[in-house]
Design an enzyme around this catalytic site. Sequence first.
Site, PDB file in Angstrom:
ATOM      1  CD  GLU A  47      -2.436   1.430   2.703  1.00 29.49           C
ATOM      2  OE1 GLU A  47      -2.729   0.408   3.361  1.00 29.49           O
ATOM      3  OE2 GLU A  47      -2.693   2.590   3.091  1.00 29.49           O
ATOM      4  NE  ARG A  51      -0.802   8.703   4.985  1.00 31.80           N
ATOM      5  CZ  ARG A  51      -0.676   7.922   6.038  1.00 31.80           C
ATOM      6  NH1 ARG A  51       0.296   8.111   6.897  1.00 31.80           N
ATOM      7  NH2 ARG A  51      -1.524   6.944   6.222  1.00 31.80           N
ATOM      8  CB  THR A  74      -3.740   8.282   2.417  1.00 32.36           C
ATOM      9  OG1 THR A  74      -2.735   7.486   3.050  1.00 32.36           O
ATOM     10  CG2 THR A  74      -4.086   9.425   3.354  1.00 32.36           C
ATOM     11  CE  LYS A 134      -6.469   2.149   7.283  1.00 34.39           C
ATOM     12  NZ  LYS A 134      -5.248   2.616   6.614  1.00 34.39           N
TER      13      LYS A 134
HETATM   14  C1  3PG Z   1      -1.157   4.700   8.358  1.00 29.93           C
HETATM   15  O1  3PG Z   1      -2.183   5.044   7.819  1.00 29.93           O
HETATM   16  O2  3PG Z   1      -0.176   5.424   8.520  1.00 29.93           O
HETATM   17  C2  3PG Z   1      -1.126   3.303   8.757  1.00 29.93           C
HETATM   18  O3  3PG Z   1      -2.158   3.050   9.595  1.00 29.93           O
HETATM   19  C3  3PG Z   1       0.190   2.853   9.263  1.00 29.93           C
HETATM   20  O4  3PG Z   1       0.279   3.018  10.617  1.00 29.93           O
HETATM   21  P1  3PG Z   1       1.625   2.573  11.355  1.00 29.93           P
HETATM   22  O5  3PG Z   1       2.684   3.530  10.902  1.00 29.93           O
HETATM   23  O6  3PG Z   1       1.286   2.720  12.805  1.00 29.93           O
HETATM   24  O7  3PG Z   1       1.919   1.163  10.951  1.00 29.93           O
END
Ligand code: 3PG
Length: 216
Positions: A47, A51, A74, A134
């Site tokens: 994934e 961002r 995201t 999710k």
């Molecule tokens: C995110 O959206 O950043 C994910 O949930 C990843 O989270 P993490 O960095 O705590 O694994």
Amino acid sequence: MTPDHASELTARVCGLAPVIPVLVIDDAASAADLARALVAGGLPALEVTLRTPAALEAIREMSQVEGGVVGAGTLLTEKDVEAAKEAGANFGVSPGFTRRLLDAAEANDLPMLPGAATPSEAMYLFQRGYRIQKFFPAEANGGVPVLKAWGAPIPQVRFCPTGGVSLQNAPTYLALSNVACVGGSWVAPAALVRSGDWAGVARLAAEAASLPRASS
Ligand code: 3PG
């Protein structure tokens, strides 16, 4: 694409490995190397979060890597869905959902893994046809006990908990019958990615790939 069909495809994505790496990519030039290392370690589903300015280019680069199944994370707006699809994303992930976002994913044939944080949200998505969701933000939201409790009234839905999941706590999530896989950024730490330590990334991926799970 119907939510039912999307659920079949996201179930397949979650079935590939116990962990989906959640990636924040600053430099698209190293994206293919990163994808190769993760796939070599045994984590084919990736994934890439939208961002950073490099994210869409990274998805394009990573989509060329053999054995990889690259998704876009995201996703917040219809534009994000269209951009992800255009870049070649095989699936989409969102921290939550809106009707407009789901409409866009269905209209653009992008299999969506939408986020739920409450039973009402999980129920809304289930009524719409999303059987794989999710659970976000997993740890901040109560983690394993909450997800286990949801399994009693809503056993039809399986989840990919993400947010605060680590090598240490992943096994307790993966032991739940309503967890299809987990998502986490720990398999691609910024320091290893910045220094191009692909062997190190592959080692972390292999460790994550070997985690046992109850449901696949
Ligand atoms: C995110 O959206 O950043 C994910 O949930 C990843 O989270 P993490 O960095 O705590 O694994």
